[in-house]
Design a protein around this motif. Structure first.
Motif, PDB file in Angstrom:
ATOM      1  N   PHE A 188      -7.174   3.948   5.310  1.00 24.91           N
ATOM      2  CA  PHE A 188      -6.426   2.707   5.518  1.00 24.91           C
ATOM      3  C   PHE A 188      -7.234   1.694   6.313  1.00 24.91           C
ATOM      4  O   PHE A 188      -7.192   0.500   6.036  1.00 24.91           O
ATOM      5  CB  PHE A 188      -5.098   2.967   6.212  1.00 24.91           C
ATOM      6  N   SER A 189      -7.977   2.166   7.293  1.00 20.91           N
ATOM      7  CA  SER A 189      -8.821   1.274   8.078  1.00 20.91           C
ATOM      8  C   SER A 189      -9.848   0.592   7.172  1.00 20.91           C
ATOM      9  O   SER A 189     -10.068  -0.617   7.249  1.00 20.91           O
ATOM     10  CB  SER A 189      -9.523   2.061   9.186  1.00 20.91           C
ATOM     11  N   LEU A 206      -9.599   0.126   3.911  1.00 19.81           N
ATOM     12  CA  LEU A 206      -8.890  -0.793   3.021  1.00 19.81           C
ATOM     13  C   LEU A 206      -8.584  -2.105   3.730  1.00 19.81           C
ATOM     14  O   LEU A 206      -8.827  -3.179   3.183  1.00 19.81           O
ATOM     15  CB  LEU A 206      -7.598  -0.163   2.508  1.00 19.81           C
ATOM     16  N   HIS A 207      -8.090  -2.033   4.940  1.00 17.45           N
ATOM     17  CA  HIS A 207      -7.727  -3.255   5.656  1.00 17.45           C
ATOM     18  C   HIS A 207      -8.943  -4.096   6.039  1.00 17.45           C
ATOM     19  O   HIS A 207      -8.896  -5.322   5.972  1.00 17.45           O
ATOM     20  CB  HIS A 207      -6.876  -2.932   6.876  1.00 17.45           C
ATOM     21  N   LYS A 208     -10.040  -3.450   6.404  1.00 17.83           N
ATOM     22  CA  LYS A 208     -11.259  -4.190   6.756  1.00 17.83           C
ATOM     23  C   LYS A 208     -11.857  -4.905   5.551  1.00 17.83           C
ATOM     24  O   LYS A 208     -12.476  -5.948   5.684  1.00 17.83           O
ATOM     25  CB  LYS A 208     -12.305  -3.247   7.348  1.00 17.83           C
ATOM     26  N   VAL A 219       0.831  -1.195   0.000  1.00 15.44           N
ATOM     27  CA  VAL A 219       0.000   0.000   0.000  1.00 15.44           C
ATOM     28  C   VAL A 219       0.870   1.250   0.000  1.00 15.44           C
ATOM     29  O   VAL A 219       1.813   1.353   0.751  1.00 15.44           O
ATOM     30  CB  VAL A 219      -0.927   0.019   1.239  1.00 15.44           C
ATOM     31  N   ARG A 231     -10.103  -5.700   2.643  1.00 11.18           N
ATOM     32  CA  ARG A 231      -8.979  -6.091   1.790  1.00 11.18           C
ATOM     33  C   ARG A 231      -9.296  -7.266   0.865  1.00 11.18           C
ATOM     34  O   ARG A 231      -9.032  -7.207  -0.332  1.00 11.18           O
ATOM     35  CB  ARG A 231      -7.775  -6.425   2.671  1.00 11.18           C
TER      36      ARG A 231
END
Length: 74
Positions: free
Chosen positions: A41-42, A44-46, A3, A48
């Motif tokens: 980012f949160s 995106l990670h949740k 990322v 992904r």
């Protein structure tokens, strides 16, 4: 997935990431409506797994804009 943050301060921004594609990497850009990098980012990670699945599907079907897989929030 690697990322690279690219958040625009005005009306949301984008997060650029790279998908492993064989021996190479494919650049992907996710447009978000979040105002902070932390929120984006949160998100995106949740999400992904689903975001990567959609990116791979678009890559396989040739849906590229200037050689980049362009995505938006789910």
């Amino acid at each position: 997935m690697r990322v690279m943050p690219r958040i625009k301060p005005d009306s949301g921004g984008t997060i650029t990431f790279f998908l492993a594609h064989g021996a190479g990497r494919q650049m992907c850009r996710l447009a978000t409506t979040f105002l902070t990098q932390k929120q984006a980012f949160s998100y995106l990670h949740k999400n992904r797994t689903e975001i990567e699945r959609i990116a791979r599907s678009r890559l396989a079907s040739g849906e590229l804009e200037d050689g980049v897989v362009v995505l938006s929030m789910l």
